[in-house]
Design a protein around this motif. Sequence first.
Motif, PDB file in Angstrom:
ATOM      1  N   TYR A 226       1.053  -1.185  -0.016  1.00 40.86           N
ATOM      2  CA  TYR A 226      -0.113  -0.079  -0.067  1.00 40.86           C
ATOM      3  C   TYR A 226       0.935   1.252   0.082  1.00 40.86           C
ATOM      4  O   TYR A 226       0.726   2.065  -0.612  1.00 40.86           O
ATOM      5  CB  TYR A 226      -0.785  -0.114   1.287  1.00 40.86           C
ATOM      6  CG  TYR A 226      -1.605   1.041   1.279  1.00 40.86           C
ATOM      7  CD1 TYR A 226      -2.785   1.247   0.429  1.00 40.86           C
ATOM      8  CD2 TYR A 226      -1.370   2.171   2.230  1.00 40.86           C
ATOM      9  CE1 TYR A 226      -3.769   2.195   0.462  1.00 40.86           C
ATOM     10  CE2 TYR A 226      -2.422   2.835   2.431  1.00 40.86           C
ATOM     11  CZ  TYR A 226      -3.491   3.250   1.528  1.00 40.86           C
ATOM     12  OH  TYR A 226      -4.218   4.350   1.601  1.00 40.86           O
TER      13      TYR A 226
ATOM     14  N   LEU B 297      -4.246  -1.692   7.393  1.00 39.54           N
ATOM     15  CA  LEU B 297      -3.627  -2.184   6.300  1.00 39.54           C
ATOM     16  C   LEU B 297      -2.517  -3.148   6.256  1.00 39.54           C
ATOM     17  O   LEU B 297      -2.540  -4.137   5.353  1.00 39.54           O
ATOM     18  CB  LEU B 297      -3.258  -1.030   5.347  1.00 39.54           C
ATOM     19  CG  LEU B 297      -4.544   0.245   4.870  1.00 39.54           C
ATOM     20  CD1 LEU B 297      -4.153   1.102   4.438  1.00 39.54           C
ATOM     21  CD2 LEU B 297      -5.567  -0.935   4.016  1.00 39.54           C
TER      22      LEU B 297
ATOM     23  N   THR C  66     -14.869  -4.456  -2.921  1.00 38.89           N
ATOM     24  CA  THR C  66     -13.395  -4.930  -3.108  1.00 38.89           C
ATOM     25  C   THR C  66     -12.987  -5.228  -4.579  1.00 38.89           C
ATOM     26  O   THR C  66     -12.032  -4.802  -5.153  1.00 38.89           O
ATOM     27  CB  THR C  66     -13.014  -6.115  -2.154  1.00 38.89           C
ATOM     28  OG1 THR C  66     -13.227  -5.623  -0.825  1.00 38.89           O
ATOM     29  CG2 THR C  66     -11.390  -6.231  -2.235  1.00 38.89           C
TER      30      THR C  66
ATOM     31  N   SER D 259     -12.940  -2.152  -6.537  1.00 34.49           N
ATOM     32  CA  SER D 259     -11.912  -1.497  -6.524  1.00 34.49           C
ATOM     33  C   SER D 259     -10.585  -1.944  -7.087  1.00 34.49           C
ATOM     34  O   SER D 259      -9.645  -1.273  -7.710  1.00 34.49           O
ATOM     35  CB  SER D 259     -11.697  -1.085  -5.104  1.00 34.49           C
ATOM     36  OG  SER D 259     -10.983  -2.157  -4.407  1.00 34.49           O
TER      37      SER D 259
ATOM     38  N   ILE E 267      -4.407  -2.594  -3.901  1.00 37.16           N
ATOM     39  CA  ILE E 267      -4.721  -3.147  -2.694  1.00 37.16           C
ATOM     40  C   ILE E 267      -4.945  -4.481  -2.526  1.00 37.16           C
ATOM     41  O   ILE E 267      -5.475  -4.754  -3.555  1.00 37.16           O
ATOM     42  CB  ILE E 267      -5.504  -2.033  -1.805  1.00 37.16           C
ATOM     43  CG1 ILE E 267      -5.839  -2.393  -0.487  1.00 37.16           C
ATOM     44  CG2 ILE E 267      -7.106  -2.243  -2.594  1.00 37.16           C
ATOM     45  CD1 ILE E 267      -6.506  -1.399   0.362  1.00 37.16           C
TER      46      ILE E 267
ATOM     47  N   GLN F  38      -6.932  -7.188   2.574  1.00 37.30           N
ATOM     48  CA  GLN F  38      -6.824  -5.807   3.007  1.00 37.30           C
ATOM     49  C   GLN F  38      -8.014  -4.866   3.155  1.00 37.30           C
ATOM     50  O   GLN F  38      -8.439  -4.786   4.045  1.00 37.30           O
ATOM     51  CB  GLN F  38      -5.632  -5.068   2.447  1.00 37.30           C
ATOM     52  CG  GLN F  38      -4.237  -5.408   3.018  1.00 37.30           C
ATOM     53  CD  GLN F  38      -3.378  -4.535   2.030  1.00 37.30           C
ATOM     54  OE1 GLN F  38      -3.337  -4.498   0.863  1.00 37.30           O
ATOM     55  NE2 GLN F  38      -2.466  -3.802   2.929  1.00 37.30           N
ATOM     56  N   SER F  39      -8.642  -4.889   1.882  1.00 39.13           N
ATOM     57  CA  SER F  39      -9.791  -4.036   1.595  1.00 39.13           C
ATOM     58  C   SER F  39     -10.857  -4.679   2.369  1.00 39.13           C
ATOM     59  O   SER F  39     -11.642  -4.061   3.037  1.00 39.13           O
ATOM     60  CB  SER F  39      -9.968  -3.990   0.335  1.00 39.13           C
ATOM     61  OG  SER F  39     -11.361  -3.491  -0.259  1.00 39.13           O
TER      62      SER F  39
ATOM     63  N   LEU G  74      -9.120   3.709   2.525  1.00 36.84           N
ATOM     64  CA  LEU G  74      -8.890   2.955   1.066  1.00 36.84           C
ATOM     65  C   LEU G  74      -8.820   3.980  -0.039  1.00 36.84           C
ATOM     66  O   LEU G  74      -8.321   3.428  -0.930  1.00 36.84           O
ATOM     67  CB  LEU G  74     -10.203   1.964   0.852  1.00 36.84           C
ATOM     68  CG  LEU G  74     -10.566   0.945   2.087  1.00 36.84           C
ATOM     69  CD1 LEU G  74     -11.845   0.411   1.471  1.00 36.84           C
ATOM     70  CD2 LEU G  74      -9.212   0.110   1.747  1.00 36.84           C
TER      71      LEU G  74
ATOM     72  N   SER H 257      -5.769   4.377  -2.349  1.00 39.34           N
ATOM     73  CA  SER H 257      -5.117   3.353  -3.156  1.00 39.34           C
ATOM     74  C   SER H 257      -5.590   3.353  -4.604  1.00 39.34           C
ATOM     75  O   SER H 257      -5.189   2.752  -5.440  1.00 39.34           O
ATOM     76  CB  SER H 257      -5.711   1.894  -2.512  1.00 39.34           C
ATOM     77  OG  SER H 257      -7.331   1.826  -2.729  1.00 39.34           O
TER      78      SER H 257
END
Lengths: 296, 216
Positions: free
Chosen positions: A45, B64, B115, B118, B125, B129-130, B183, B186
């Motif tokens: 990230y 994250l 997710t 995205s 990402i 994580q998301s 988020l 990202s």
Amino acid sequence: MANVNTGELLNFQDYSPEHNGRSARIDVEAVHTNQYNNVMTNSNYTYEEPKTVVEEQEAVPQTNHNFWTIEYYQKYFDVQTSEVLERIVSSVLPQKVSRNYFDERIKGKPDLYGPIWISVTLIFTIAVSGNIANYLQNANKEVHWRYNYHLVSYAATAIFCYVWLVPLALWAALKWSVVPDGQDEIETQASASPTMISLFCLYGYSLSIYIPVAILWTIQVSWLQWLFVLMAALVSGAVLIFWLLPALKKSKYSLILIGSILGFHFLLASGFMLYFFHVPNTVDPTTVVTNTTVKV
Amino acid sequence: MFPAGDVGVVEGEMNIPSHGGQTGDSMEFNTLDEPIKETFLRDLRAVGNKFYHVLIPREKTSLLKEWDLWGPLLLCTFMATILQGSTEIADNSNDGGPEFAEVFVLVWIGAAVVTLNSKLLGGNISFFQSVCVLGYCLCPIAISLVVCRIILFTTQNSFLFFLRLVISMIGFAWATFAATKFLGDSQPEGKKGLAVFPICLFYFILSWLVVSHNNV
């Protein structure tokens, strides 16, 4: 394919002697990816390096990805926020954009972001405001009123069927009813009939007008509701036909097609209104629901 | 192993252990012979710490970098348990509220779809994580659900309904704000709005479930 390969090869050979240190560094990172695997993936990230990799991938759009990978579908989601807004505007007010907007932009770069999220938003808008309408209908009565959650699934079925099946039918109809005119047949077909994806895109965006209308349908005035049905169906149906007119003209059943596009649009709108929002003046809504469920 | 002349290479290498420096601590000591209570409490503390970071979204590394799905699972099960309707009160005019499984699936599928969206937009990402961030950001909505539930114990009138509406809208705004903060970066600049909209929709639907929950 051979061209691309040599290009890459040349590029690499050009690149490595100049930036010797950099290529070695990539090696180091590869080693570290193996060693600290979870640390690396998690720190993706904030890390600089993967970003450039993504940008490099985007710079080469011609790469053929496998059907089952995310990268294959990314080309249908490659839109900016402003582009999506512009397309929504073009589905309601076509005079705001240039006359051949559909041919130039949407056909060339159809996206699925708009259709999918407009459908999902519409589904939940209808479910939520349908419940509010139901609440307003029962507001004066003594009935202990509760939400009906399963409106979502009915709305979802209706909308997804409409967004996928109608463009599919239209695409097939356009494909097989094209009249060959004087020019070369293949060339005419290729330039005139829109692709399936661009029809999905167009239909998805044409639903966007129903989102504000669905909120307005909660007003429990019968003639106003019908007015909204007519207005929404006419505006978005007319815009659909406006964009598709060059392709429709090529078809020998163009009048039937125009009629059925408008008809389906009107049917969808009045179906929504009658099922989710409208209450007949004389009959109690609860008895209607029971009757239909008993019959089924 | 590496070419001796490349000083830059060594510098690059030095950078990376410092990234993992925070996690290195917990990896070092031996967890084999420690009491179960300690292991359990340490994990619980990590989850609690993440909840804290969602409620006060200032730094985003903790959520994250070390994602887990314990928090989302806890929140999701909790919400589904409270929100579930019962068939006893269902009659002809309604269906008595959503089933446990419906809420549960709605949360997980919703998080997965957001997710996926995205990822499709080209965000850098990882999937879990998301999902982790989206799950942890349910926390404000879960809190608003608890408050609404307490309000529901009293006799209902339109003012209390309005109060529940306001509370759950605050929960919705808070959750969206936190998730956007975690988020948002990202995504590429022009696509931020496209990534945020589904997040808004997801939390809005859950807040709607919270407002409409009125099984007493």
